[in-house]
Design a protein around this motif. Structure first.
Motif, PDB file in Angstrom:
ATOM      1  N   SER A 117      -0.460  -6.179  -5.909  1.00 42.93           N
ATOM      2  CA  SER A 117      -0.124  -6.447  -7.311  1.00 42.93           C
ATOM      3  C   SER A 117       0.560  -7.790  -7.517  1.00 42.93           C
ATOM      4  CB  SER A 117       0.784  -5.327  -7.844  1.00 42.93           C
ATOM      5  OG  SER A 117       1.983  -5.263  -7.085  1.00 42.93           O
ATOM      6  N   ALA A 118       1.325  -8.244  -6.513  1.00 45.30           N
ATOM      7  CA  ALA A 118       2.119  -9.467  -6.691  1.00 45.30           C
ATOM      8  C   ALA A 118       1.426 -10.719  -6.178  1.00 45.30           C
ATOM      9  CB  ALA A 118       3.474  -9.317  -5.995  1.00 45.30           C
ATOM     10  N   VAL A 119       0.625 -10.598  -5.116  1.00 45.66           N
ATOM     11  CA  VAL A 119      -0.020 -11.772  -4.505  1.00 45.66           C
ATOM     12  C   VAL A 119      -1.516 -11.493  -4.400  1.00 45.66           C
ATOM     13  CG1 VAL A 119       0.107 -13.455  -2.639  1.00 45.66           C
ATOM     14  CG2 VAL A 119       2.081 -11.976  -3.132  1.00 45.66           C
ATOM     15  N   PRO A 120      -2.295 -11.800  -5.441  1.00 45.27           N
ATOM     16  CA  PRO A 120      -3.712 -11.429  -5.462  1.00 45.27           C
ATOM     17  C   PRO A 120      -4.521 -12.013  -4.303  1.00 45.27           C
ATOM     18  CG  PRO A 120      -2.971 -12.075  -7.648  1.00 45.27           C
ATOM     19  CD  PRO A 120      -1.859 -12.414  -6.698  1.00 45.27           C
ATOM     20  N   TYR A 121      -4.230 -13.259  -3.867  1.00 45.96           N
ATOM     21  CA  TYR A 121      -5.039 -13.859  -2.819  1.00 45.96           C
ATOM     22  C   TYR A 121      -4.781 -13.250  -1.443  1.00 45.96           C
ATOM     23  CZ  TYR A 121      -0.876 -16.742  -1.846  1.00 45.96           C
ATOM     24  OH  TYR A 121       0.393 -17.185  -1.556  1.00 45.96           O
ATOM     25  N   LEU A 122      -3.768 -12.392  -1.335  1.00 43.05           N
ATOM     26  CA  LEU A 122      -3.516 -11.667  -0.092  1.00 43.05           C
ATOM     27  C   LEU A 122      -4.016 -10.217  -0.174  1.00 43.05           C
ATOM     28  CD1 LEU A 122       0.048 -12.867   0.971  1.00 43.05           C
ATOM     29  CD2 LEU A 122      -2.165 -13.628   1.835  1.00 43.05           C
ATOM     30  N   LYS A 123      -4.954  -9.974  -1.077  1.00 44.41           N
ATOM     31  CA  LYS A 123      -5.470  -8.613  -1.237  1.00 44.41           C
ATOM     32  C   LYS A 123      -6.081  -8.048   0.050  1.00 44.41           C
ATOM     33  CE  LYS A 123      -8.383  -5.727  -4.165  1.00 44.41           C
ATOM     34  NZ  LYS A 123      -9.218  -5.655  -5.381  1.00 44.41           N
ATOM     35  N   PRO A 124      -6.842  -8.843   0.845  1.00 40.11           N
ATOM     36  CA  PRO A 124      -7.355  -8.289   2.112  1.00 40.11           C
ATOM     37  C   PRO A 124      -6.243  -7.821   3.045  1.00 40.11           C
ATOM     38  CG  PRO A 124      -8.548 -10.276   1.541  1.00 40.11           C
ATOM     39  CD  PRO A 124      -7.407 -10.181   0.580  1.00 40.11           C
ATOM     40  N   ALA A 125      -5.165  -8.594   3.129  1.00 36.18           N
ATOM     41  CA  ALA A 125      -4.038  -8.181   3.973  1.00 36.18           C
ATOM     42  C   ALA A 125      -3.337  -6.962   3.383  1.00 36.18           C
ATOM     43  CB  ALA A 125      -3.047  -9.341   4.122  1.00 36.18           C
ATOM     44  N   ALA A 126      -3.239  -6.920   2.055  1.00 31.24           N
ATOM     45  CA  ALA A 126      -2.643  -5.751   1.411  1.00 31.24           C
ATOM     46  C   ALA A 126      -3.442  -4.498   1.735  1.00 31.24           C
ATOM     47  CB  ALA A 126      -2.587  -5.974  -0.102  1.00 31.24           C
ATOM     48  N   LYS A 127      -4.773  -4.627   1.747  1.00 32.01           N
ATOM     49  CA  LYS A 127      -5.627  -3.499   2.134  1.00 32.01           C
ATOM     50  C   LYS A 127      -5.326  -3.068   3.567  1.00 32.01           C
ATOM     51  CE  LYS A 127      -9.898  -3.724  -0.563  1.00 32.01           C
ATOM     52  NZ  LYS A 127     -11.365  -3.901  -0.452  1.00 32.01           N
ATOM     53  N   ALA A 128      -5.167  -4.059   4.446  1.00 30.02           N
ATOM     54  CA  ALA A 128      -4.907  -3.733   5.845  1.00 30.02           C
ATOM     55  C   ALA A 128      -3.623  -2.922   5.990  1.00 30.02           C
ATOM     56  CB  ALA A 128      -4.828  -5.019   6.677  1.00 30.02           C
ATOM     57  N   PHE A 129      -2.559  -3.336   5.311  1.00 30.68           N
ATOM     58  CA  PHE A 129      -1.296  -2.608   5.383  1.00 30.68           C
ATOM     59  C   PHE A 129      -1.441  -1.202   4.788  1.00 30.68           C
ATOM     60  CE2 PHE A 129       0.824  -6.639   6.274  1.00 30.68           C
ATOM     61  CZ  PHE A 129       1.855  -6.225   7.100  1.00 30.68           C
ATOM     62  N   ASN A 130      -2.120  -1.121   3.645  1.00 30.64           N
ATOM     63  CA  ASN A 130      -2.271   0.165   2.983  1.00 30.64           C
ATOM     64  C   ASN A 130      -3.120   1.120   3.809  1.00 30.64           C
ATOM     65  OD1 ASN A 130      -3.191   1.773   0.143  1.00 30.64           O
ATOM     66  ND2 ASN A 130      -1.156   0.876   0.203  1.00 30.64           N
ATOM     67  N   TYR A 131      -4.217   0.625   4.344  1.00 24.63           N
ATOM     68  CA  TYR A 131      -5.094   1.467   5.156  1.00 24.63           C
ATOM     69  C   TYR A 131      -4.400   1.866   6.459  1.00 24.63           C
ATOM     70  CZ  TYR A 131      -9.017   0.114   2.134  1.00 24.63           C
ATOM     71  OH  TYR A 131      -9.849  -0.075   1.065  1.00 24.63           O
TER      72      TYR A 131
END
Length: 267
Positions: A117-131
């Protein structure tokens, strides 16, 4: 059934994380000289607008490269988090494993949602943490061991948390893979609810066959009605599960029960 669920969820999430789209970038220098592989640089007279466009493209390429590097580092960090947790479980006192694993899961899960939500260009990394957090939930039965909980209650708690976490993440990331994982957790939850604390082999198969048949009928009805309230991330999974996966699983469990009934296993 539990090992099959673990395999399905891990494969779905790892495949989704590993998807990358590679786009070729044309390199140009600040003087407006375009480079072509295996050819000598050819100077081209450019207008100020063309120079600004070339500079903007170069800066965008640098930013994309930096974002890619950051995402790769965070990917590695998420998988190292899982490895560290496994080593911790193997050597730590059982009284400290449960709270620690739960805290690690919450930190990884909330970090993924926050980055998304806060850093859109890090969405792939956000997915990695969430998954990664959702994969760690698979190990919660080991974490609950120190709490001396009933086996059925442990399974219900684990499946409930995984189910709710998958729903939130699937909607937040609009992820079809997590849509499949959500139904896998739901399947696990229903089996945990009806199988009892210490189910025998035949009871487990009977419960699995009934749950599979119920989910086949349920997903088929949902898919046929095409409800507008169903999020997009779940529509593909509902279609594939109702048409292919659950009917095949129903047939397999029926055949298995027939084989078991004809032998001494169920006597």
């Amino acid at each position: 059934m539990g090992y099959l669920l673990v395999l399905v969820i891990i494969v779905l999430l790892v495949v989704d994380i590993s998807k990358k789209s590679a786009k070729p970038v044309q390199k140009s220098n600040n003087n407006g000289v375009s480079s072509v592989a295996n050819d000598q640089p050819v100077a081209v007279e450019q207008t100020p607008e063309e120079k600004m466009a070339a500079y903007a493209k170069q800066q965008a390429a640098k930013q994309a490269s930096a974002n890619s590097t950051m995402n790769i580092l965070l990917y590695a960090g998420s998988f190292l988090l899982v490895s560290a947790m496994l080593f911790f479980i193997a050597g730590a006192d059982v009284n400290y494993v449960g709270p620690s694993v739960i805290i690690i899961t919450l930190v990884a899960y909330l970090s993924g949602l926050l980055l998304n939500s806060a850093v859109p260009y890090l969405k792939p990394a956000a997915k990695a943490f969430n998954y990664t957090a959702i994969i760690i939930i698979l190990f919660w039965p080991l974490a609950f061991y120190g709490f001396h909980l009933d086996a059925q209650l442990t399974a219900i708690l684990t499946a409930s948390v995984g189910f709710l976490a998958s729903i939130v993440s699937a909607i937040a990331f609009n992820s079809k893979s997590l849509g499949f994982a959500t139904f896998a957790w739901l399947y696990y939850l229903l089996i945990a609810l009806f199988a009892g604390s210490n189910p025998t082999t035949e009871i487990s198969f009977y419960v699995a066959s009934i749950v599979t048949a119920v989910m086949t009928i349920g997903t088929t009805l949902v898919w046929r009605s095409k409800p507008t309230w169903l999020p997009v991330c779940f529509r593909k999974s509902v279609q594939i599960l109702s048409l292919y996966i659950f009917p095949v699983m129903t047939g397999l469990t029926a055949v298995t029960l027939e084989i078991m009934s004809s032998t001494t296993i169920m006597k």
